[in-house]
Design an enzyme around this catalytic site. Structure first.
Site, PDB file in Angstrom:
ATOM      1  N   ASP A 278      51.538  39.720  60.437  1.00 20.67           N
ATOM      2  CA  ASP A 278      52.222  39.085  59.203  1.00 20.67           C
ATOM      3  C   ASP A 278      53.695  38.791  59.447  1.00 20.67           C
ATOM      4  O   ASP A 278      54.190  39.399  60.426  1.00 20.67           O
ATOM      5  CB  ASP A 278      52.065  39.571  57.747  1.00 20.67           C
ATOM      6  CG  ASP A 278      51.628  38.221  56.793  1.00 20.67           C
ATOM      7  OD1 ASP A 278      52.561  37.324  57.078  1.00 20.67           O
ATOM      8  OD2 ASP A 278      51.673  38.729  55.594  1.00 20.67           O
TER       9      ASP A 278
HETATM   10  C1  BGC Z   1      51.932  35.476  54.287  1.00 23.13           C
HETATM   11  C2  BGC Z   1      50.816  35.275  55.079  1.00 23.13           C
HETATM   12  C3  BGC Z   1      51.069  33.843  56.004  1.00 23.13           C
HETATM   13  C4  BGC Z   1      52.269  33.791  56.750  1.00 23.13           C
HETATM   14  C5  BGC Z   1      52.315  32.460  57.573  1.00 23.13           C
HETATM   15  C6  BGC Z   1      53.330  35.384  55.194  1.00 23.13           C
HETATM   16  O1  BGC Z   1      54.601  35.303  54.575  1.00 23.13           O
HETATM   17  O2  BGC Z   1      51.890  36.822  53.927  1.00 23.13           O
HETATM   18  O3  BGC Z   1      49.722  35.173  54.108  1.00 23.13           O
HETATM   19  O4  BGC Z   1      49.810  33.419  56.651  1.00 23.13           O
HETATM   20  O5  BGC Z   1      53.370  34.182  55.724  1.00 23.13           O
HETATM   21  O6  BGC Z   1      52.917  31.354  56.650  1.00 23.13           O
END
Ligand code: BGC
Length: 765
Positions: free
Chosen positions: A293
């Protein structure tokens, strides 16, 4: 374009297109689409330098334009993937420019993969996943996600970060909106449906995108409902509640997995080799790649398990995180660590191999560019808009309907349409609104005006603001397309709303939360209506007029005071682009309410975490020394599985083929469901079991194992049949072994998780 290069040039010349020729005048194996993917991957891997390999493992922001820095990074082979977040991703133009550099101006022509969060729609936005889960129709989700894939692929997106399958039991956690609720079995069906919707049967097709199941794992159990917070999940609970949805997506062929932010029982999930390698790779045989993430590899330092970036990179890569999103620990430290021998080349190669494999599977080497005209006609097509309306109607859950105030009929001629969310189209799309444009969204007021017809007289006033200044979290202006949300409540607004109510037959009151009070970083400590909305409701209820409350929210709200006094409550969630039309269809009876809750509605925030599939205490029931609250009833406001229709259903006693079932046998269960009202309606028959003598640990008081939606005409009775194998009765022990215990079981087929009488059977040794 085919570039024929001389033999002497083959090692140094820049790649000129997908047909490059080797010394014998033949394509290199990795460039030859007729070769099997594994051969192509191996061939390419052999040719790559250490820097090129490390580059494949870094995902950076998708630039708004191709400037000197982004071009240089690409030419140097530093970038494996782009993460899109703004309007740039609505067209494939920048994407293709970047891709041209990668294909034509780098030594090996390895395409980056372009990712963007497409969670519940792209330009056409569908209801939030929690809402679609309440439709109890995974195929519906497959259809909405297939359209999301079609629209986003036309914009040049190859890869999306969905499904989010995190089980959530605590509605303070804003990301409950993005998942399917509190049941793992239903979550498995929805997760797999989403994977099919995005990836189709051939992910290389031009209207498909690679899916990414997230957030692995346990992220939804955030303590205090606070996003990114620590989670404590015993292995027994992890195996039975949190892991199955991921396994289901792996079985459905998901090509990527995202490792989560949370610290899982002391070990951060993005550095957790038990979950990422032992379970995901070794046990489940997952062959795609894992992306971290956002900066969660770098955050291993904040978690206090890595002293510095080099530690973080080593821990994450060794644990099984192949691609690092945004943070730069792989980029900045892996080369030195490989030189020093603290990270092995084999581990690095394996991570690169997994990333390349997915790129080949997606067809990026063979078709690196996206048609630059398709996006012009790909968005908001009639079938997409119609589906956003249909999905919203099916996602609505009718929580209350006293004296059949709903559906609205011409007898309720004069309608007062009140509430801050009645005419705020921009809020309809929920927290992951992707590329929604405000001017393309329909508000409830608009939907009602368009379709109510001349039998009704509709008058409108706002009543109060959605929130008041001074709340701890003022909604952010989260996108260029969504302007700020209106002025605070004026001095006369509630009074004006009351006078309008007095002169009307019925009040339709649209209340709820701002769209960004749920979703990522959308945690709440209070589950009531924000601002003066409760005050507005109380003032309107005091008029004695019937109040039909339409709730727009990304989570279950704790609203016992509304339940007491409202004539009707329709939970509409965040319904999407044309979703308000679907909500209006339900209000006016053009569509039946057939949704059922997949998340428990608490009475008070003090009850959470609150979920139907809990273990029993040693002192179940009510009365003294039973562990009930002294100040409120212990039961939920509305239980899992609950939802009303515009008719009534009677469920008979469940019947079984036998009261003793052999291990080799199966359980045939049936129930008679009767429509006892005078309208047609859809009953949802929900099958639950309970094991009463489990050997590896307590089993939940009820576990969903099946459901059927049945449309019944007035007076019609139908026998609904289910078949369970003995395997369906099993569960995991704390080591992840599947067990089926002999002994006594209960089985319900009921209209929700809190009603019905069980049948009993013995599973014989
Ligand atoms: C979120 C994810 C997301 C990623 C990319 C993160 O802050 O937890 O769910 O896919 O950002 O945008």
């Amino acid at each position: 374009m085919a570039a024929v290069v001389s033999a002497a040039d083959t090692t140094s010349v820049y790649h000129q297109g997908w047909i490059d020729l080797n010394k014998d005048g033949k394509k290199n194996v990795y460039e030859d689409p007729s070769q099997p993917v594994e051969r192509r991957v191996n061939d390419l891997l052999k040719r790559m330098t250490l820097d090129e390999k490390i580059g494949q493992l870094w995902q950076i922001d998708w630039p708004k334009r191709v400037d000197a820095q982004s071009a240089t990074r690409l030419r140097n082979g530093e970038v494996g993937s782009y993460l899109g977040s703004d309007a740039t991703v609505e067209t494939p133009l920048v994407r293709n420019q970047l891709q041209h550099i990668a294909i034509e101006e780098t030594r090996l022509g390895i395409p980056p993969i372009f990712g963007h969060d497409v969670i519940h729609g792209f330009r056409t936005v569908f209801p939030i996943p929690l809402a679609v889960a309440c439709a109890w129709e995974p195929e519906l989700f497959e259809r909405t996600e297939a359209i999301a894939a079609r629209e986003s692929a036309a914009a040049g997106i190859d890869w999306t970060f969905a499904p989010m399958v995190d089980l959530a039991r605590d509605p303070r956690w804003g990301r409950i909106a993005e998942g399917f609720g509190e049941d793992p079995w239903l979550g498995c069906l929805y997760g797999a449906a989403c994977v099919r919707g995005f990836q189709g049967t051939n992910v290389a097709d031009a209207d498909r995108v690679v899916a990414c199941v997230k957030h692995y794992v346990g992220y939804g159990a955030a303590e205090g409902g606070r996003d990114y917070n620590t989670t404590e999940i015993p292995d027994y609970t992890l195996w039975n509640f949190y892991l199955p949805q991921f396994k289901s997506c792996v079985d459905a062929g998901v090509l990527t997995v995202m490792s989560s932010f949370n610290c899982l029982s002391g070990v951060p999930a993005s550095g957790n080799s038990y979950t990422l390698t032992d379970i995901l790779r070794n046990e489940w045989n997952f062959r795609g790649f894992v992306v971290s993430d956002y900066e969660s590899v770098g955050e291993l330092v904040d978690h206090g398990v890595a002293a510095n970036e080099a530690d973080a990179a080593r821990i994450a890569l060794n644990a099984g995180v192949d691609m690092e999103m945004i943070s730069k620990t792989y980029r900045d430290t892996l080369k030195v660590q490989i030189g020093q021998g603290t990270v092995s080349r084999r581990v690095l190669d394996e991570a690169v191999r997994r990333v390349l494999r997915v790129k080949f599977q997606k067809g990026l080497f063979d078709h690196p560019y996206v048609d630059e005209t398709r996006y012009l006609s790909a968005y908001l097509k009639p079938d997409a808009l119609a589906l956003s309306r249909e999905a919203a109607a099916k996602s609505c859950v009718l929580l209350r309907d006293e004296h059949n105030v709903l559906p609205l009929t011409p007898e309720t001629k004069k309608i007062a349409l009140i509430g801050p969310l009645a005419d705020l189209a921009q809020e309809m799309v929920g927290p992951w609104h992707s590329r929604a444009h405000t001017n393309e969204l329909v508000s409830l007021a608009q939907a009602i005006r368009d379709d109510a017809g001349s039998d009704f007289k509709i008058s409108e006033t706002r009543g109060c603001a959605l929130f008041e200044p001074g709340v701890v979290k003022v909604p952010r202006d989260i996108s260029n397309y969504l302007p700020l949300k209106g002025s605070p409540t004026g001095p006369d607004e509630i009074r004006d709303a009351v006078s309008l109510a007095k002169s009307s037959d019925v009040v339709v009151l649209a209340v709820g939360e701002p769209l960004d009070w749920s979703g990522e970083d959308g945690s709440r400590s209070d589950l009531g209506l924000p601002g003066l909305q409760q005050q507005l409701f109380d003032a309107l209820a005091a008029t004695g007029k019937p109040i039909v409350v339409v709730l727009f929210s990304g989570r279950p709200l704790a609203i016992p005071q509304i339940t007491e006094k409202a004539a009707a409550i329709l939970e509409a969630w965040f319904p999407g682009t044309e979703g308000a039309r679907g909500v209006a269809d339900v209000l006016f009876g053009r569509a039946e309410p057939s949704g059922r809750l997949t998340t428990t509605f608490p009475r008070a925030v003090g009850q959470v975490p609150f979920y139907y599939n809990h273990y029993n205490t040693g002192r179940p029931g009510f009365g003294e020394y039973k562990g009930n609250y002294v100040d409120i009833p212990t039961i939920p406001l509305y239980p899992f599985g609950y939802g009303l229709a515009y008719t009534t259903f009677e469920f008979g006693q469940p019947r079984l083929n036998a009261d003793k079932i052999s291990f080799a046998g199966k359980v045939d269960a049936s129930v008679t469901v009767t429509n006892t009202g005078n309208r047609a309606g859809t009953a949802v028959a929900e099958l639950y079991i309970r094991a009463l003598s489990a050997s590896a640990g307590s089993r939940p008081v009820r576990e969903l194992k099946g459901f059927q939606k049945v449309l019944l005409q007035p007076g019609e009775s139908r026998t609904v049949k289910f078949e369970l194998t003995t395997h369906d009765l099993g569960y995991f022990d704390a080591n992840g072994h599947w067990l089926v215990d002999p002994g006594l079981y209960q089985l319900w087929i009921s209209k929700d998780s809190a009603s019905g009488e069980p049948a009993w059977f013995d599973l014989e040794k």
